[in-house]
Design a protein around this motif. Structure first.
Motif, PDB file in Angstrom:
ATOM      1  N   MET A  87       0.831  -1.210   0.000  1.00 23.85           N
ATOM      2  CA  MET A  87       0.000   0.000   0.000  1.00 23.85           C
ATOM      3  C   MET A  87       0.871   1.268   0.000  1.00 23.85           C
ATOM      4  SD  MET A  87      -2.990   0.955   2.622  1.00 23.85           S
ATOM      5  CE  MET A  87      -1.873   1.884   3.652  1.00 23.85           C
ATOM      6  N   LEU A  88       1.874   1.280   0.873  1.00 27.43           N
ATOM      7  CA  LEU A  88       2.749   2.455   0.942  1.00 27.43           C
ATOM      8  C   LEU A  88       3.621   2.564  -0.305  1.00 27.43           C
ATOM      9  CD1 LEU A  88       3.735   2.326   4.714  1.00 27.43           C
ATOM     10  CD2 LEU A  88       2.033   3.771   3.623  1.00 27.43           C
ATOM     11  N   GLY A  89       3.963   1.419  -0.878  1.00 33.99           N
ATOM     12  CA  GLY A  89       4.728   1.422  -2.128  1.00 33.99           C
ATOM     13  C   GLY A  89       3.922   2.087  -3.236  1.00 33.99           C
ATOM     14  N   LEU A  90       2.668   1.669  -3.400  1.00 36.66           N
ATOM     15  CA  LEU A  90       1.802   2.263  -4.430  1.00 36.66           C
ATOM     16  C   LEU A  90       1.606   3.756  -4.179  1.00 36.66           C
ATOM     17  CD1 LEU A  90      -0.831  -0.621  -4.495  1.00 36.66           C
ATOM     18  CD2 LEU A  90       0.433   0.146  -6.517  1.00 36.66           C
ATOM     19  N   TYR A  91       1.332   4.077  -2.924  1.00 42.38           N
ATOM     20  CA  TYR A  91       1.089   5.459  -2.503  1.00 42.38           C
ATOM     21  C   TYR A  91       2.299   6.329  -2.821  1.00 42.38           C
ATOM     22  CZ  TYR A  91      -1.370   8.568   0.848  1.00 42.38           C
ATOM     23  OH  TYR A  91      -2.077   9.571   1.455  1.00 42.38           O
ATOM     24  N   SER A  92       3.486   5.820  -2.481  1.00 42.84           N
ATOM     25  CA  SER A  92       4.697   6.628  -2.655  1.00 42.84           C
ATOM     26  C   SER A  92       5.064   6.790  -4.134  1.00 42.84           C
ATOM     27  CB  SER A  92       5.871   6.011  -1.902  1.00 42.84           C
ATOM     28  OG  SER A  92       6.237   4.812  -2.539  1.00 42.84           O
TER      29      SER A  92
ATOM     30  N   HIS B  94      -6.942   0.064  -1.760  1.00 46.04           N
ATOM     31  CA  HIS B  94      -6.793   1.024  -0.651  1.00 46.04           C
ATOM     32  C   HIS B  94      -6.276   2.387  -1.119  1.00 46.04           C
ATOM     33  CE1 HIS B  94      -8.074  -1.600   2.441  1.00 46.04           C
ATOM     34  NE2 HIS B  94      -7.006  -2.370   2.473  1.00 46.04           N
ATOM     35  N   VAL B  95      -5.510   2.420  -2.221  1.00 44.06           N
ATOM     36  CA  VAL B  95      -5.064   3.746  -2.699  1.00 44.06           C
ATOM     37  C   VAL B  95      -6.057   4.325  -3.726  1.00 44.06           C
ATOM     38  CG1 VAL B  95      -2.619   3.249  -2.246  1.00 44.06           C
ATOM     39  CG2 VAL B  95      -3.525   2.867  -4.546  1.00 44.06           C
ATOM     40  N   GLY B  96      -7.172   3.654  -3.890  1.00 41.17           N
ATOM     41  CA  GLY B  96      -8.232   4.169  -4.775  1.00 41.17           C
ATOM     42  C   GLY B  96      -8.082   3.729  -6.221  1.00 41.17           C
ATOM     43  N   ALA B  97      -7.046   2.912  -6.502  1.00 42.31           N
ATOM     44  CA  ALA B  97      -6.811   2.492  -7.887  1.00 42.31           C
ATOM     45  C   ALA B  97      -7.660   1.258  -8.222  1.00 42.31           C
ATOM     46  CB  ALA B  97      -5.326   2.203  -8.094  1.00 42.31           C
ATOM     47  N   VAL B  98      -7.598   0.858  -9.485  1.00 42.18           N
ATOM     48  CA  VAL B  98      -8.443  -0.235  -9.975  1.00 42.18           C
ATOM     49  C   VAL B  98      -7.554  -1.381 -10.481  1.00 42.18           C
ATOM     50  CG1 VAL B  98     -10.220  -0.844 -11.697  1.00 42.18           C
ATOM     51  CG2 VAL B  98     -10.172   1.452 -10.691  1.00 42.18           C
ATOM     52  N   PRO B  99      -7.772  -2.608  -9.969  1.00 44.22           N
ATOM     53  CA  PRO B  99      -6.955  -3.731 -10.448  1.00 44.22           C
ATOM     54  C   PRO B  99      -7.445  -4.226 -11.797  1.00 44.22           C
ATOM     55  CG  PRO B  99      -8.549  -4.484  -8.815  1.00 44.22           C
ATOM     56  CD  PRO B  99      -8.744  -2.999  -8.940  1.00 44.22           C
TER      57      PRO B  99
ATOM     58  N   SER C 186       9.592  -2.443  -4.535  1.00 41.61           N
ATOM     59  CA  SER C 186       9.305  -3.875  -4.394  1.00 41.61           C
ATOM     60  C   SER C 186       8.879  -4.147  -2.971  1.00 41.61           C
ATOM     61  CB  SER C 186      10.554  -4.696  -4.675  1.00 41.61           C
ATOM     62  OG  SER C 186      11.012  -4.407  -5.949  1.00 41.61           O
ATOM     63  N   CYS C 187       7.871  -4.995  -2.837  1.00 48.93           N
ATOM     64  CA  CYS C 187       7.250  -5.119  -1.525  1.00 48.93           C
ATOM     65  C   CYS C 187       7.342  -6.545  -1.008  1.00 48.93           C
ATOM     66  CB  CYS C 187       5.796  -4.677  -1.638  1.00 48.93           C
ATOM     67  SG  CYS C 187       5.728  -3.033  -2.381  1.00 48.93           S
ATOM     68  N   PHE C 188       7.862  -6.676   0.192  1.00 49.29           N
ATOM     69  CA  PHE C 188       8.127  -7.984   0.797  1.00 49.29           C
ATOM     70  C   PHE C 188       7.290  -8.165   2.065  1.00 49.29           C
ATOM     71  CE2 PHE C 188      12.113  -9.306  -1.364  1.00 49.29           C
ATOM     72  CZ  PHE C 188      12.398  -8.145  -2.073  1.00 49.29           C
TER      73      PHE C 188
ATOM     74  N   LEU D  50       5.827   8.255   5.761  1.00 48.98           N
ATOM     75  CA  LEU D  50       4.442   7.755   5.793  1.00 48.98           C
ATOM     76  C   LEU D  50       4.223   6.709   6.882  1.00 48.98           C
ATOM     77  CD1 LEU D  50       3.615   7.382   1.983  1.00 48.98           C
ATOM     78  CD2 LEU D  50       2.446   8.895   3.611  1.00 48.98           C
ATOM     79  N   ARG D  51       5.254   5.893   7.173  1.00 44.73           N
ATOM     80  CA  ARG D  51       5.066   4.833   8.181  1.00 44.73           C
ATOM     81  C   ARG D  51       4.983   5.423   9.579  1.00 44.73           C
ATOM     82  NH1 ARG D  51      11.109   1.944   8.598  1.00 44.73           N
ATOM     83  NH2 ARG D  51      12.176   3.835   9.225  1.00 44.73           N
ATOM     84  N   ASN D  52       5.316   6.717   9.701  1.00 48.40           N
ATOM     85  CA  ASN D  52       5.381   7.347  11.017  1.00 48.40           C
ATOM     86  C   ASN D  52       4.652   8.691  10.993  1.00 48.40           C
ATOM     87  OD1 ASN D  52       6.163   7.700  13.663  1.00 48.40           O
ATOM     88  ND2 ASN D  52       8.186   8.541  13.138  1.00 48.40           N
ATOM     89  N   HIS D  53       3.330   8.621  10.703  1.00 45.73           N
ATOM     90  CA  HIS D  53       2.466   9.818  10.704  1.00 45.73           C
ATOM     91  C   HIS D  53       2.882  10.882   9.691  1.00 45.73           C
ATOM     92  CE1 HIS D  53       0.507   8.364  14.328  1.00 45.73           C
ATOM     93  NE2 HIS D  53       1.690   8.177  14.869  1.00 45.73           N
ATOM     94  N   GLY D  54       3.640  10.511   8.681  1.00 48.52           N
ATOM     95  CA  GLY D  54       4.065  11.503   7.690  1.00 48.52           C
ATOM     96  C   GLY D  54       5.105  12.475   8.233  1.00 48.52           C
TER      97      GLY D  54
END
Ligand SMILES: Cc1ncc(COP(=O)(O)O)c(C=O)c1O
Length: 364
Positions: free
Chosen positions: A65-70, A95-100, A177-179, A210-214
């Motif tokens: 989610m944060l990867g897509l967002y960033s 969650h980021v509002g995008a469409v799969p 890349s997300c692990f 982002l992981r810490n309140h921005g």
């Protein structure tokens, strides 16, 4: 004979002494969240993957989610992925509002690269290849397509830490890349965890905030963020487990080799692995006829198996409620989900247990 699917308790006893000492050292400092061990683990992970930056977060789902967002993926953007992944891949897109946008998989259970281009529209912003089972998708072709259409790539490497394509680590090919470090993964925490790997300092800095309140620094939020920090205690455990990972992967690969040999002249379809792929066997997923019947027989014999996954993402209520019934053509994914079976492959299996599982599967 009982053959469990997992060996988490044995895995813990292997590191118990060393881990308890390090955990004690970390907890004694009182830095439960931002102990230096988190940052040094990020450096170790980045070195292992051959990328510039790693940012630890508190799950693989948050990493996606944060990867897509960033990367700036936003409302109504389209992201191409597959229907046979774990729900989290698509949840993050949603969650980021995008469409799969779903593309079918090939015989190897990975995205069919020949079908990607026909799924691209003017709204497509990214491709999310999922390196399922510990295999790696056809990254050179995916990178070619992304370049031609000016698309971002965000790899879902939740199941493939240590896997390689053409000698290069999975997770070192893309913009982010997300692990996952979930307990069931080859490299696993004793709880939830995940991270993003990237070569972009902007992406890394944004996820760190982002992981810490921005927050760029204390009490100074640059944008509204989330709470997705990685616990110091888990970093201590991971620090020890990372040192043992090559051994774990080697053992899983050896178990896979024994299974491959045992099933060679049978109608069990063993994992299809491209020559360019170094498979780490997060799962050893075969395809068989009468899967449910066979699985029940194995269960009676004490052999624990799993199905990854019995329901496609497109068949689940969460997806249907949000995106409607899915009518595109995904015949391979539909066929495979009725036939796939993951058999025990963990690093503590003994050769006689591998043989027992293989023999009983062939007899079932
Ligand atoms: C392919 C895939 N993507 C994403 C995830 C999400 O990771 P996590 O469970 O750490 O949130 C998983 C975890 O099971 C996964 O298998």
């Amino acid at each position: 004979m009982k053959v469990p699917y997992l060996s988490l308790n044995q895995q813990w006893s292997d590191i118990r002494k060393e881990a308890l000492l390090l955990i004690d050292e970390v907890l004694t400092t009182g830095k439960y969240i931002e102990h230096e061990i988190v940052e040094s683990l990020e450096v170790e992970l980045a070195r292992k993957l051959g990328v510039k930056y790693v940012v630890l977060v508190n799950s693989g789902t948050d990493a996606l989610m944060l990867g897509l967002y960033s990367l700036g993926i936003k409302k109504n953007d389209e992201v191409i992925t597959v229907p046979n992944s774990f729900i989290a891949s698509v949840a993050a897109i949603q969650h980021v509002g995008a469409v799969p946008k779903m593309v079918d998989v090939g015989a190897d259970h990975l995205i069919d690269v020949t079908q990607i281009e026909s799924a691209i529209t003017s709204k497509t912003r990214a491709i999310m290849p999922v390196h399922l089972e510990g295999k790696v998708c056809q990254m050179s072709k995916i990178m070619e397509i992304a370049k031609r259409h000016n698309l971002l790539i965000i790899e879902d490497v939740a199941q493939a830490f240590g896997s390689k394509f053409s000698g290069k680590m999975a997770g070192s090919f893309s913009d982010a890349s997300c692990f996952s470090l979930h307990p069931l993964k080859n490299l696993n925490a004793c709880g939830d965890g995940g991270f993003v790997a990237t070569n972009s300092s902007e992406v890394a800095d944004r996820i760190r905030a982002l992981r810490n309140h921005g927050q760029a620094e204390r009490n100074s939020s640059m944008e509204f963020g989330f709470v997705s920090r990685f616990d110091s205690i888990q970093a201590a455990i991971l620090h020890i487990r990372l040192k043992k990972l090559d051994q774990v992967i080697a053992q899983r690969r050896e178990n896979a080799r024994l299974y491959d040999l045992a099933f060679a002249d049978s109608d069990v379809i063993t994992p299809i692995v491209d020559d360019e792929v170094f498979h780490t066997y997060h799962t050893y997923s075969v395809e068989i006829k009468n899967r449910d019947e066979v699985r029940a027989k194995l269960s009676k014999l004490g052999i624990d198996t799993r199905i990854h996954y019995p329901n496609l993402i497109t068949e689940q209520k969460a997806f249907i409620d949000k995106f409607g019934s899915f009518s595109e053509k995904i015949p391979n994914a539909i066929k495979q989900k009725e036939r796939i079976l993951s058999i025990p492959i963990h690093a503590h299996l003994k050769n006689n247990e591998v043989k027992y599982v293989a023999d009983q599967l062939l007899l079932a």
